[in-house]
Design a protein around this motif. Structure first.
Motif, PDB file in Angstrom:
ATOM      1  N   ARG A 248      12.572  -2.415 -51.694  1.00 52.34           N
ATOM      2  CA  ARG A 248      10.776  -2.951 -51.841  1.00 52.34           C
ATOM      3  C   ARG A 248      10.265  -2.190 -50.179  1.00 52.34           C
ATOM      4  O   ARG A 248       9.375  -1.257 -50.334  1.00 52.34           O
ATOM      5  CB  ARG A 248      10.545  -3.520 -51.935  1.00 52.34           C
ATOM      6  CG  ARG A 248      10.727  -4.170 -54.019  1.00 52.34           C
ATOM      7  CD  ARG A 248       9.767  -5.007 -54.092  1.00 52.34           C
ATOM      8  NE  ARG A 248      10.151  -6.238 -54.014  1.00 52.34           N
ATOM      9  CZ  ARG A 248      11.065  -6.858 -54.458  1.00 52.34           C
ATOM     10  NH1 ARG A 248      11.185  -6.561 -55.620  1.00 52.34           N
ATOM     11  NH2 ARG A 248      11.263  -8.446 -54.415  1.00 52.34           N
ATOM     12  N   ARG A 249      11.449  -2.712 -49.652  1.00 50.69           N
ATOM     13  CA  ARG A 249      11.632  -2.857 -48.058  1.00 50.69           C
ATOM     14  C   ARG A 249      11.474  -1.255 -47.560  1.00 50.69           C
ATOM     15  O   ARG A 249      10.854  -1.432 -46.728  1.00 50.69           O
ATOM     16  CB  ARG A 249      12.556  -3.646 -47.049  1.00 50.69           C
ATOM     17  CG  ARG A 249      13.078  -4.865 -47.401  1.00 50.69           C
ATOM     18  CD  ARG A 249      11.908  -5.776 -46.728  1.00 50.69           C
ATOM     19  NE  ARG A 249      10.873  -5.622 -47.515  1.00 50.69           N
ATOM     20  CZ  ARG A 249       9.897  -6.053 -48.767  1.00 50.69           C
ATOM     21  NH1 ARG A 249      10.985  -7.016 -49.753  1.00 50.69           N
ATOM     22  NH2 ARG A 249       8.965  -6.500 -49.879  1.00 50.69           N
ATOM     23  N   LEU A 250      12.414  -0.593 -48.261  1.00 50.51           N
ATOM     24  CA  LEU A 250      12.663   1.341 -47.540  1.00 50.51           C
ATOM     25  C   LEU A 250      11.051   1.560 -48.846  1.00 50.51           C
ATOM     26  O   LEU A 250      10.734   2.461 -47.336  1.00 50.51           O
ATOM     27  CB  LEU A 250      13.457   1.016 -48.139  1.00 50.51           C
ATOM     28  CG  LEU A 250      14.865   1.105 -47.852  1.00 50.51           C
ATOM     29  CD1 LEU A 250      16.063   1.543 -48.536  1.00 50.51           C
ATOM     30  CD2 LEU A 250      14.901   1.208 -46.240  1.00 50.51           C
ATOM     31  N   SER A 251      10.895   1.604 -49.306  1.00 51.97           N
ATOM     32  CA  SER A 251       9.838   2.374 -49.629  1.00 51.97           C
ATOM     33  C   SER A 251       8.311   1.147 -48.796  1.00 51.97           C
ATOM     34  O   SER A 251       7.276   1.771 -49.597  1.00 51.97           O
ATOM     35  CB  SER A 251       9.784   2.324 -50.974  1.00 51.97           C
ATOM     36  OG  SER A 251       9.206   0.754 -51.395  1.00 51.97           O
ATOM     37  N   GLY A 252       8.488   0.363 -48.612  1.00 47.99           N
ATOM     38  CA  GLY A 252       7.207  -0.167 -47.641  1.00 47.99           C
ATOM     39  C   GLY A 252       6.029  -1.065 -48.864  1.00 47.99           C
ATOM     40  O   GLY A 252       5.000  -1.030 -48.490  1.00 47.99           O
ATOM     41  N   ARG A 253       6.476  -1.185 -49.916  1.00 45.93           N
ATOM     42  CA  ARG A 253       6.523  -2.011 -51.403  1.00 45.93           C
ATOM     43  C   ARG A 253       6.069  -3.443 -50.879  1.00 45.93           C
ATOM     44  O   ARG A 253       7.510  -3.638 -50.329  1.00 45.93           O
ATOM     45  CB  ARG A 253       6.788  -1.679 -52.256  1.00 45.93           C
ATOM     46  CG  ARG A 253       6.364  -0.256 -52.825  1.00 45.93           C
ATOM     47  CD  ARG A 253       6.637   0.348 -54.627  1.00 45.93           C
ATOM     48  NE  ARG A 253       7.933   0.658 -54.080  1.00 45.93           N
ATOM     49  CZ  ARG A 253       8.886  -0.568 -55.039  1.00 45.93           C
ATOM     50  NH1 ARG A 253       8.097  -1.210 -55.784  1.00 45.93           N
ATOM     51  NH2 ARG A 253       9.699   0.132 -54.889  1.00 45.93           N
ATOM     52  N   SER A 254       5.435  -4.369 -51.689  1.00 49.72           N
ATOM     53  CA  SER A 254       5.512  -5.879 -51.958  1.00 49.72           C
ATOM     54  C   SER A 254       5.318  -5.935 -53.444  1.00 49.72           C
ATOM     55  O   SER A 254       5.111  -5.396 -53.671  1.00 49.72           O
ATOM     56  CB  SER A 254       4.129  -6.820 -50.977  1.00 49.72           C
ATOM     57  OG  SER A 254       4.917  -8.271 -51.081  1.00 49.72           O
ATOM     58  N   SER A 255       6.343  -7.242 -53.674  1.00 50.06           N
ATOM     59  CA  SER A 255       6.191  -7.902 -54.530  1.00 50.06           C
ATOM     60  C   SER A 255       4.564  -8.682 -54.702  1.00 50.06           C
ATOM     61  O   SER A 255       4.059  -8.877 -56.146  1.00 50.06           O
ATOM     62  CB  SER A 255       7.386  -9.044 -54.823  1.00 50.06           C
ATOM     63  OG  SER A 255       7.071  -9.650 -53.552  1.00 50.06           O
ATOM     64  N   GLY A 256       3.802  -8.954 -53.962  1.00 45.99           N
ATOM     65  CA  GLY A 256       2.837  -9.302 -54.256  1.00 45.99           C
ATOM     66  C   GLY A 256       1.344  -8.068 -54.162  1.00 45.99           C
ATOM     67  O   GLY A 256       0.498  -8.585 -53.965  1.00 45.99           O
ATOM     68  N   ASP A 257       1.849  -6.795 -54.189  1.00 51.64           N
ATOM     69  CA  ASP A 257       1.290  -6.255 -54.426  1.00 51.64           C
ATOM     70  C   ASP A 257       0.208  -6.092 -55.140  1.00 51.64           C
ATOM     71  O   ASP A 257       0.616  -6.012 -56.454  1.00 51.64           O
ATOM     72  CB  ASP A 257       1.407  -4.342 -54.052  1.00 51.64           C
ATOM     73  CG  ASP A 257       2.279  -4.342 -52.634  1.00 51.64           C
ATOM     74  OD1 ASP A 257       1.895  -4.862 -51.460  1.00 51.64           O
ATOM     75  OD2 ASP A 257       3.148  -2.650 -53.241  1.00 51.64           O
ATOM     76  N   GLY A 258      -1.080  -6.153 -55.235  1.00 50.69           N
ATOM     77  CA  GLY A 258      -2.004  -6.440 -56.503  1.00 50.69           C
ATOM     78  C   GLY A 258      -1.975  -7.619 -57.176  1.00 50.69           C
ATOM     79  O   GLY A 258      -2.999  -7.655 -58.324  1.00 50.69           O
ATOM     80  N   VAL A 259      -1.494  -8.222 -56.693  1.00 51.02           N
ATOM     81  CA  VAL A 259      -1.506 -10.020 -57.466  1.00 51.02           C
ATOM     82  C   VAL A 259      -2.394 -10.421 -56.572  1.00 51.02           C
ATOM     83  O   VAL A 259      -2.601 -10.449 -55.345  1.00 51.02           O
ATOM     84  CB  VAL A 259      -0.248 -10.373 -56.948  1.00 51.02           C
ATOM     85  CG1 VAL A 259      -0.078 -11.951 -57.616  1.00 51.02           C
ATOM     86  CG2 VAL A 259       0.557  -9.924 -57.234  1.00 51.02           C
TER      87      VAL A 259
END
Length: 274
Positions: A248-259
């Motif tokens: 997720r860090r490498l792809s710029g995503r977050s566990s909170g995306d869309g939450v």
């Protein structure tokens, strides 16, 4: 200390996964829909803030509570996304814990983060809110061994901010009970239900809210874990949690995306066993 003689109190919780309650599964009431529906809106978790609000409701006739925290958020996101809504609610009490996700990233500057936090706290205090801040837990094992100095510097700053602004500090750093592995979920990053329960009790203790149970109750003796079992658990942790986190860090995503926040508006709280 909090005035328990009042008739009504509005409480707003701000932050990331710690305040959202990740690691403490919610017990859904009949007719509230399915767990799949709850997962879609981020509402599967209870957590220390919910538990604390329920303790308050046992002593104050009318407690209205909003929880705007969302997992994975950086401090700047908490302040940009959650602060305006919180200020508009004109709460009596705000809990604010953020910055941990920033400190896990390379190059994070604990002093700059603290300066951002202090500006936010002063805005809340200027509006008349009582503010509760938190240190983190003093854990020097695993991946935290390398980052401990950075976290310690940030939390020393947080302690100073509390002193300068007249805010309340919940000192998790001194809570040795939270260094027990049973206070943590298998991802080793989020607290377990028992960890959240003890934090809620510590918040109550700090603010003078009476409770029956104690946050520092000693843990029962733990079963011994042999070397092979421990290494097997380490390997599962790497595959199930560490590698996806790195991805997720490498792809710029977050566990909170869309939450979305699980409790976006102040609603009345029922007093429940916590």
């Amino acid at each position: 200390m909090i005035d328990l003689g009042r008739d009504r109190l509005t409480y707003v919780a701000l932050g990331d996964s710690f305040t959202e309650g990740v690691g403490d599964p919610a017990v859904r009431e009949p007719g509230e829909g399915t767990d799949a529906q709850a997962a879609a809106d981020g509402g599967l978790y209870r957590g220390w803030a919910d538990r604390f609000a329920e303790h308050l409701a046992a002593h104050i006739p009318e407690v209205h509570y909003a929880n705007l925290a969302v997992r994975g958020k950086l401090l700047r996101q908490v302040l940009a996304d959650q602060m305006p809504a919180a200020l508009a609610m004109r709460p009596d009490l705000v809990t604010l814990c953020a910055g941990g996700n920033d400190l896990l990233r390379p190059g994070a500057d604990p002093d700059l983060l603290a300066a951002q936090l202090e500006r936010a706290v002063r805005r809340l205090r200027d509006q008349g809110c009582d503010v509760v801040l938190f240190t983190g837990v003093n854990i020097a094992s695993g991946f935290m061994r390398v980052l401990l100095g950075r976290f310690a510097r940030y939390y020393l700053n947080v302690r100073s901010i509390a002193d300068r602004t007249g805010s309340v500090l919940v000192d998790q750093w001194s809570m040795s009970v939270l260094r027990d592995p049973r206070a943590w979920e298998s991802d080793r990053l989020h607290m377990s239900a028992e960890g959240h329960r003890r934090v809620a009790l510590r918040v109550c203790d700090t603010l003078g809210v009476p409770t029956v149970e104690r946050w520092d109750e000693p843990w029962p003796a733990a079963d011994p874990v042999d070397w092979r079992t421990a290494r097997s658990a380490d390997a599962r942790w790497v595959g199930q949690f560490l590698l996806p986190w790195v991805g997720r860090r490498l792809s710029g995503r977050s566990s909170g995306d869309g939450v979305q926040p699980k409790r976006p508006d102040p609603t009345e709280v029922r007093s429940l066993p916590v």
